[in-house]
Write a protein that holds these residues in place. Structure first.
Motif, mmCIF file in Angstrom:
data_model
loop_
_atom_site.group_PDB
_atom_site.id
_atom_site.type_symbol
_atom_site.label_atom_id
_atom_site.label_comp_id
_atom_site.label_asym_id
_atom_site.label_seq_id
_atom_site.Cartn_x
_atom_site.Cartn_y
_atom_site.Cartn_z
ATOM 1 N N PHE A 1 0.834 -1.187 0.000
ATOM 2 C CA PHE A 1 0.000 0.000 0.000
ATOM 3 C C PHE A 1 0.876 1.247 0.000
ATOM 4 C CE2 PHE A 1 -2.853 -3.168 1.710
ATOM 5 C CZ PHE A 1 -4.042 -2.882 1.059
ATOM 6 N N PHE A 2 0.381 2.302 -0.627
ATOM 7 C CA PHE A 2 1.017 3.619 -0.581
ATOM 8 C C PHE A 2 -0.044 4.567 -0.053
ATOM 9 C CE2 PHE A 2 2.436 7.712 -2.251
ATOM 10 C CZ PHE A 2 3.786 7.675 -1.932
ATOM 11 N N THR A 3 0.141 5.039 1.154
ATOM 12 C CA THR A 3 -0.889 5.811 1.847
ATOM 13 C C THR A 3 -0.646 7.307 1.699
ATOM 14 O OG1 THR A 3 -1.115 4.037 3.467
ATOM 15 C CG2 THR A 3 -2.044 6.175 4.059
ATOM 16 N N ILE A 4 -1.668 8.009 1.209
ATOM 17 C CA ILE A 4 -1.614 9.463 1.044
ATOM 18 C C ILE A 4 -2.595 10.081 2.028
ATOM 19 C CG2 ILE A 4 -1.932 11.402 -0.535
ATOM 20 C CD1 ILE A 4 -1.462 9.412 -2.845
ATOM 21 N N THR A 5 -2.127 11.053 2.790
ATOM 22 C CA THR A 5 -2.972 11.742 3.758
ATOM 23 C C THR A 5 -3.032 13.225 3.406
ATOM 24 O OG1 THR A 5 -2.277 10.187 5.476
ATOM 25 C CG2 THR A 5 -3.347 12.211 6.206
ATOM 26 N N ALA A 6 -4.238 13.774 3.391
ATOM 27 C CA ALA A 6 -4.422 15.204 3.106
ATOM 28 C C ALA A 6 -4.742 15.942 4.400
ATOM 29 C CB ALA A 6 -5.551 15.396 2.105
ATOM 30 N N VAL A 7 -4.162 17.129 4.542
ATOM 31 C CA VAL A 7 -4.375 17.951 5.733
ATOM 32 C C VAL A 7 -4.993 19.281 5.310
ATOM 33 C CG1 VAL A 7 -3.287 19.092 7.698
ATOM 34 C CG2 VAL A 7 -2.368 16.914 6.849
ATOM 35 N N GLN A 8 -6.117 19.610 5.890
ATOM 36 C CA GLN A 8 -6.794 20.886 5.636
ATOM 37 C C GLN A 8 -6.672 21.744 6.886
ATOM 38 O OE1 GLN A 8 -8.543 21.703 2.633
ATOM 39 N NE2 GLN A 8 -8.480 23.741 3.494
ATOM 40 N N MET A 9 -6.127 22.942 6.756
ATOM 41 C CA MET A 9 -5.939 23.841 7.897
ATOM 42 C C MET A 9 -6.486 25.217 7.557
ATOM 43 S SD MET A 9 -1.970 22.891 8.849
ATOM 44 C CE MET A 9 -1.846 24.318 9.903
ATOM 45 N N PRO A 10 -6.857 25.993 8.585
ATOM 46 C CA PRO A 10 -7.233 27.391 8.320
ATOM 47 C C PRO A 10 -6.033 28.146 7.733
ATOM 48 C CG PRO A 10 -7.833 26.752 10.555
ATOM 49 C CD PRO A 10 -6.983 25.643 9.997
ATOM 50 N N VAL A 11 -6.308 29.020 6.781
ATOM 51 C CA VAL A 11 -5.259 29.812 6.140
ATOM 52 C C VAL A 11 -5.525 31.278 6.441
ATOM 53 C CG1 VAL A 11 -4.239 30.487 3.928
ATOM 54 C CG2 VAL A 11 -4.924 28.115 4.318
ATOM 55 N N SER A 12 -4.489 32.005 6.865
ATOM 56 C CA SER A 12 -4.642 33.403 7.236
ATOM 57 C C SER A 12 -3.705 34.280 6.415
ATOM 58 C CB SER A 12 -4.331 33.589 8.732
ATOM 59 O OG SER A 12 -4.243 34.957 9.049
ATOM 60 N N ALA A 13 -4.172 35.484 6.096
ATOM 61 C CA ALA A 13 -3.310 36.448 5.411
ATOM 62 C C ALA A 13 -2.458 37.215 6.419
ATOM 63 C CB ALA A 13 -4.163 37.430 4.612
ATOM 64 N N LEU A 14 -2.684 36.985 7.711
ATOM 65 C CA LEU A 14 -1.999 37.762 8.742
ATOM 66 C C LEU A 14 -0.863 37.012 9.424
ATOM 67 C CD1 LEU A 14 -5.174 39.358 10.380
ATOM 68 C CD2 LEU A 14 -3.708 40.311 8.587
ATOM 69 N N THR A 15 -0.991 35.691 9.537
ATOM 70 C CA THR A 15 0.049 34.905 10.209
ATOM 71 C C THR A 15 0.386 33.689 9.354
ATOM 72 O OG1 THR A 15 -1.589 33.604 11.432
ATOM 73 C CG2 THR A 15 -0.724 35.581 12.516
ATOM 74 N N ASP A 16 1.602 33.180 9.535
ATOM 75 C CA ASP A 16 1.965 31.983 8.777
ATOM 76 C C ASP A 16 1.615 30.721 9.570
ATOM 77 O OD1 ASP A 16 4.277 30.681 10.127
ATOM 78 O OD2 ASP A 16 5.316 32.555 9.694
ATOM 79 N N ASN A 17 1.642 29.611 8.870
ATOM 80 C CA ASN A 17 1.242 28.325 9.441
ATOM 81 C C ASN A 17 2.402 27.344 9.585
ATOM 82 O OD1 ASN A 17 -1.489 28.284 10.051
ATOM 83 N ND2 ASN A 17 -2.139 27.727 8.004
ATOM 84 N N LEU A 18 3.626 27.781 9.406
ATOM 85 C CA LEU A 18 4.745 26.841 9.390
ATOM 86 C C LEU A 18 4.846 26.025 10.673
ATOM 87 C CD1 LEU A 18 7.553 28.791 7.512
ATOM 88 C CD2 LEU A 18 6.445 26.667 6.805
ATOM 89 N N ASP A 19 4.748 26.684 11.832
ATOM 90 C CA ASP A 19 4.819 25.951 13.104
ATOM 91 C C ASP A 19 3.638 25.000 13.250
ATOM 92 O OD1 ASP A 19 7.192 27.175 13.796
ATOM 93 O OD2 ASP A 19 6.244 28.710 15.048
ATOM 94 N N ALA A 20 2.447 25.472 12.882
ATOM 95 C CA ALA A 20 1.253 24.627 12.982
ATOM 96 C C ALA A 20 1.351 23.434 12.033
ATOM 97 C CB ALA A 20 0.000 25.445 12.688
ATOM 98 N N MET A 21 1.890 23.645 10.829
ATOM 99 C CA MET A 21 2.075 22.527 9.896
ATOM 100 C C MET A 21 3.031 21.494 10.486
ATOM 101 S SD MET A 21 2.366 24.521 6.223
ATOM 102 C CE MET A 21 2.653 23.046 5.231
ATOM 103 N N THR A 22 4.116 21.961 11.081
ATOM 104 C CA THR A 22 5.094 21.057 11.690
ATOM 105 C C THR A 22 4.447 20.233 12.790
ATOM 106 O OG1 THR A 22 6.880 22.623 11.184
ATOM 107 C CG2 THR A 22 7.326 20.955 12.858
ATOM 108 N N GLN A 23 3.659 20.893 13.653
ATOM 109 C CA GLN A 23 2.993 20.193 14.758
ATOM 110 C C GLN A 23 1.931 19.221 14.246
ATOM 111 O OE1 GLN A 23 1.573 23.375 17.247
ATOM 112 N NE2 GLN A 23 3.633 24.113 17.668
#
Length: 198
Positions: free
Chosen positions: A3-25
């Motif tokens: 099997f090759f498992t693909i997982t999709a992640v949907q997160m809130p996106v903001s024009a004011l702050t970045d999501n790099l730390d949240a993506m890492t977590q």
């Protein structure tokens, strides 16, 4: 059968702050919960948001962070897209990162969504890449889906799976989702008929 498992992640996106730390977590939590995951895909503009002022150059801090994530978890990573600035032009760009943390391809959105991306240049090349012993993948971004030629071209280039990070928060989201679903179904049917009768 492997099997090759693909997982999709949907997160809130903001024009004011970045999501790099949240993506890492979120990625760390995901990999702990689903350790068999082989590939993770985030949404369009997830990391730095839709503000053109967030544009970075290729290989800058955001892409370095993406590469570190892929390397740490030994996964294929499609971190959504970010705005890339090159020679005074801005592109909506999606890197493809292998489990060793190398960027093996970058796809630039061919059809920026107007008027929202009026300052964004169109890309000019399609993106397909091979995952050894799994298959060939293609990448497109959001509004590209509305143009059947994008999917058809990648299929003709051998893509067996199309990865499609999207950011849609407009009022017509429901109608657009249904329309896109029907459009993709028809594209698949047409391609299947072409392949079958070749």
């Amino acid at each position: 059968m492997a099997f090759f498992t693909i997982t999709a992640v949907q997160m809130p996106v903001s024009a004011l702050t970045d999501n790099l730390d949240a993506m890492t977590q979120n990625l760390a939590a995901l990999m702990q919960r689903f350790p068999a995951t082989n590939m993770v895909i985030f949404s369009e503009l997830c990391a730095l948001g839709p503000a053109k002022t967030s544009a970075q150059s290729e290989g800058a801090a955001a892409e370095q962070a993406f590469c570190a994530m892929a390397r740490e978890h030994k996964i294929w990573l499609i971190p959504g897209s970010i705005y890339i600035e090159e020679n005074g032009k801005i592109f909506n760009s999606c890197p493809v990162i292998d489990p060793e943390g190398n960027i093996i391809q970058r796809y630039r959105k061919i059809f920026p969504f107007l008027p929202y991306e009026s300052e964004v240049e169109a890309g000019s090349e399609f993106c397909v890449f091979d995952v050894p012993e799994v298959g060939r993948f293609g990448v497109s971004i959001c509004y590209d889906k509305w143009f059947p030629e994008t999917t058809r071209t990648m299929a003709m280039m051998g893509a067996e799976v199309i990865l499609h990070p999207t950011m849609t928060d407009t009022l017509d989201r429901g109608n657009r989702t249904v329309d896109c679903t029907h459009q993709c179904r028809y594209q698949s049917m047409l391609f299947f008929r072409y392949q079958r009768h070749r």
